[in-house]
Design an enzyme around this catalytic site. Structure first.
Site, short mmCIF file in Angstrom:
data_model
loop_
_atom_site.label_atom_id
_atom_site.label_comp_id
_atom_site.label_asym_id
_atom_site.label_seq_id
_atom_site.Cartn_x
_atom_site.Cartn_y
_atom_site.Cartn_z
N ARG A 16 34.98 68.68 25.45
CA ARG A 16 34.10 68.18 26.51
C ARG A 16 33.43 69.29 27.32
NH1 ARG A 16 38.82 64.29 28.58
NH2 ARG A 16 39.98 65.88 27.45
N ASP A 103 44.80 73.24 31.60
CA ASP A 103 43.63 72.92 32.42
C ASP A 103 44.02 72.29 33.75
OD1 ASP A 103 44.38 70.36 31.67
OD2 ASP A 103 42.39 69.77 30.93
C1 UD1 Z 1 46.08 64.67 29.33
C2 UD1 Z 1 47.14 63.57 29.30
C3 UD1 Z 1 46.78 62.49 30.32
C4 UD1 Z 1 46.63 63.11 31.70
C5 UD1 Z 1 45.61 64.26 31.69
C6 UD1 Z 1 45.63 64.97 33.02
C7 UD1 Z 1 47.96 63.43 26.97
C8 UD1 Z 1 47.93 62.66 25.71
N1 UD1 Z 1 47.20 62.99 27.98
O1 UD1 Z 1 44.86 64.10 28.86
O2 UD1 Z 1 47.78 61.50 30.35
O3 UD1 Z 1 46.22 62.12 32.65
O4 UD1 Z 1 45.95 65.20 30.66
O5 UD1 Z 1 44.71 66.00 33.04
O6 UD1 Z 1 48.70 64.38 27.05
N2 UD1 Z 1 46.22 70.76 23.96
C9 UD1 Z 1 46.84 71.55 23.00
N3 UD1 Z 1 46.90 71.10 21.72
C10 UD1 Z 1 46.40 69.88 21.34
C11 UD1 Z 1 45.76 69.10 22.32
C12 UD1 Z 1 45.69 69.55 23.63
O7 UD1 Z 1 47.33 72.63 23.28
O8 UD1 Z 1 46.51 69.56 20.16
C13 UD1 Z 1 46.14 71.27 25.34
C14 UD1 Z 1 44.73 71.47 25.81
O9 UD1 Z 1 44.28 72.79 25.53
C15 UD1 Z 1 44.81 71.19 27.31
C16 UD1 Z 1 46.02 70.29 27.44
O10 UD1 Z 1 46.71 70.33 26.20
O11 UD1 Z 1 45.03 72.37 28.05
C17 UD1 Z 1 45.64 68.86 27.76
O12 UD1 Z 1 44.77 68.37 26.76
P1 UD1 Z 1 43.50 67.51 27.11
O13 UD1 Z 1 42.78 67.20 25.86
O14 UD1 Z 1 42.76 68.10 28.21
O15 UD1 Z 1 44.23 66.16 27.59
P2 UD1 Z 1 43.57 64.97 28.42
O16 UD1 Z 1 42.79 64.11 27.52
O17 UD1 Z 1 42.88 65.50 29.60
CA CA Z 2 42.62 67.57 30.41
#
Ligand code: UD1
Ligand code: CA
Length: 465
Positions: A16, A103
């Site tokens: 995003r 993040d």
């Molecule tokens: C996530 C939470 C959501 C919460 C929100 C708060 C999950 C499924 N959802 O959603 O409940 O309200 O954060 O901000 O966890 N990442 C990895 N590997 C992956 C995917 C993600 O390391 O395979 C890391 C990303 O780099 C990021 C963090 O995990 O720093 C969160 O991922 P992101 O995609 O931002 O999750 P949200 O959809 O925001």
């Molecule tokens: Ca997030």
């Protein structure tokens, strides 16, 4: 005794953000997002921090350096899958593990402390840091039963219309007991709209097993906000910029117009310094007391001593001495050192040069690779010719030298103490102490020249203009 290790999730693409740079490396007031999360975890006392990296892993590793142990998540299959990658690194450890999204830039040390304290006091298997948002869209919701007990976290995309109404959201920061966490992770599936292994699913698994799950609600709604888009990035920049300005003003710095004053996290500014509008102070800049900075100053990674004045200037990796004056329209580049009361004036550029105590470079000059002693006066339009197309050479101008206007110093060249250089000279050889260096063609006046020219002109008819 509050003891814990931590895992930061930083492998995601950050789709995003629409960026080539990994999301967690986007900066907020001069610090990569992931550094803010790291700072909070370290301040709260994390014994060890593991970062899960993936998308452009080498960039993230380089940025976090030795503060963390990095593990690789080769394919980004979701936050649950990301945590699984830390299993081996945590194999020798039993106890509390804090998991935080990379993040989660608004994460505060105080929230982490309450989270870990509550978790350990209640002997929970998992404790979620949550917050209540007026507009919860985009976040995972905390579903509780009628008596308020947590049941599960539902991702927005998987919410029923009723669940979508819930305003309490998951911050993506949690406390887990390590063995309960990895047990639960082994039974989650990517059976959801996004086809990912959600870390949030471990909550429901734990509840089904009869394990205790708690939540700590932060009093700050920002806590729950991750930075997913550039709009949220700009919002975070605004929030933190405000906090930095407030901290500095309360410590005795005057900001005539805070809204046009931009200061990075690590900048230090002394008491009674006045910052005038449209000023940007970046990086690890340290500014002393009683300085006047701006308007229109841009200062990066520099040291400015007490009582200095800098207006309408760009200053990068420079040191400005006590009571020195810079500007207007000056450009001080890397390696510039101004001693106390030195003066750098209008349209002057200085690179990798030292200007001694009380020396003046007031007008239209370029100093590169120069050493200027004390009490020197450099005339307008003086240029050090420091580069021959291959190498850079030094110019040394000793104490109390007087340099006439429009001098060129063809480096390497040394001017001895107290010497004079005549205006308009191109100096290619050293000038000894106390001598006058003059290197220009002698003027000759041709008498009657103008009249002669006029006569010749009239013979050749009217001017064609
Ligand atoms: C996530 C939470 C959501 C919460 C929100 C708060 C999950 C499924 N959802 O959603 O409940 O309200 O954060 O901000 O966890 N990442 C990895 N590997 C992956 C995917 C993600 O390391 O395979 C890391 C990303 O780099 C990021 C963090 O995990 O720093 C969160 O991922 P992101 O995609 O931002 O999750 P949200 O959809 O925001
Ligand atoms: Ca997030």
């Amino acid at each position: 005794m509050r003891r814990f290790q931590a895992v930061i999730l930083a492998a995601g693409l950050g789709t995003r953000m629409r960026s080539n740079l990994p999301k967690v490396l986007h900066e907020i007031c001069g610090k990569p997002m992931i550094t803010l999360v790291l700072d909070a975890l370290e301040a709260a006392g994390a014994e060890r921090i593991i970062a899960v990296v993936g998308h452009r892993a080498e960039l993230v590793e380089e940025s976090v350096g030795s503060r963390v142990t990095c593990v690789l998540q080769e394919e980004q299959k979701g936050t649950g899958h990301a945590v699984m990658q830390a299993k081996d690194e945590l194999s020798g450890y039993e106890g509390t593990v804090v998991v935080a999204a990379g993040d989660a830039a608004y994460l505060r040390e105080s929230d982490l402390r309450s989270l870990v304290d509550h978790h350990q006091k209640t002997k929970a298997s998992a404790t979620i840091l949550s917050a209540v948002l007026q507009n919860p869209s985009g976040y995972g919701r905390l579903a509780r039963d009628t008596s308020g007990r947590i049941q599960r976290i539902v991702e927005e995309k998987d919410c029923s219309p009723e669940e979508a109404m819930i305003k309490e959201v998951n911050s993506s920061v949690y406390c887990f007991e390590k063995s309960d966490l990895f047990d639960a992770l082994s039974s989650i599936t990517p059976d959801n709209i996004q086809g990912e292994y959600y870390l949030t699913d471990v909550i429901e698994v734990m509840i089904r097993k009869g394990l205790r799950v708690e939540a700590v609600v932060s009093d700050d709604p920002l806590t729950a906000q991750g930075i997913n888009t550039r709009v949220q990035l700009a919002e975070a920049e605004r929030v933190f910029r405000d906090r930095i300005r407030e901290r500095l003003m309360l410590s005795g710095v005057t900001m005539v117009d805070p809204l046009t004053t931009f200061v990075d996290f690590d900048v230090e500014i002394g008491q009674d310094t006045i910052i005038l509008p449209f000023t940007v102070i970046r990086g690890k800049t340290v500014i002393g007391e009683n300085c006047t900075i701006g308007p229109f100053a841009r200062i990066t990674d520099s040291k400015v001593s007490d009582g200095a004045t800098i207006s309408d200037a760009v200053v990068i990796e420079a040191e400005i001495g006590e009571g020195a004056q810079v500007g207007p329209y000056s450009y001080l580049r890397r390696g510039t050192v101004l001693a106390e009361r030195a003066k750098i004036g209008a349209f002057v550029e200085v690179k990798k040069s030292i200007v001694g105590k009380g020396s003046k470079v007031p007008h239209q000059t370029y100093l590169g690779d120069a050493i200027v002693g004390e009490g020197v006066n450099i005339g307008a339009g003086t240029i050090t010719c420091n580069y021959d197309g291959f190498r850079k050479y030094p110019t040394t101008i000793s104490d109390r030298v007087f340099v006439g206007s429009n001098t060129n110093f063809v480096a390497p060249v040394t001017i001895g103490k107290g010497a004079y250089v005549a205006a308009g000279s191109t100096i290619t050889e050293d000038v000894p102490e106390g001598a006058l260096g003059i290197a220009r063609k002698k003027q000759k006046n041709i008498h009657g020249w103008a009249e002669k020219r006029l006569k010749e002109g009239s013979k050749s008819g009217p001017r064609d203009d």
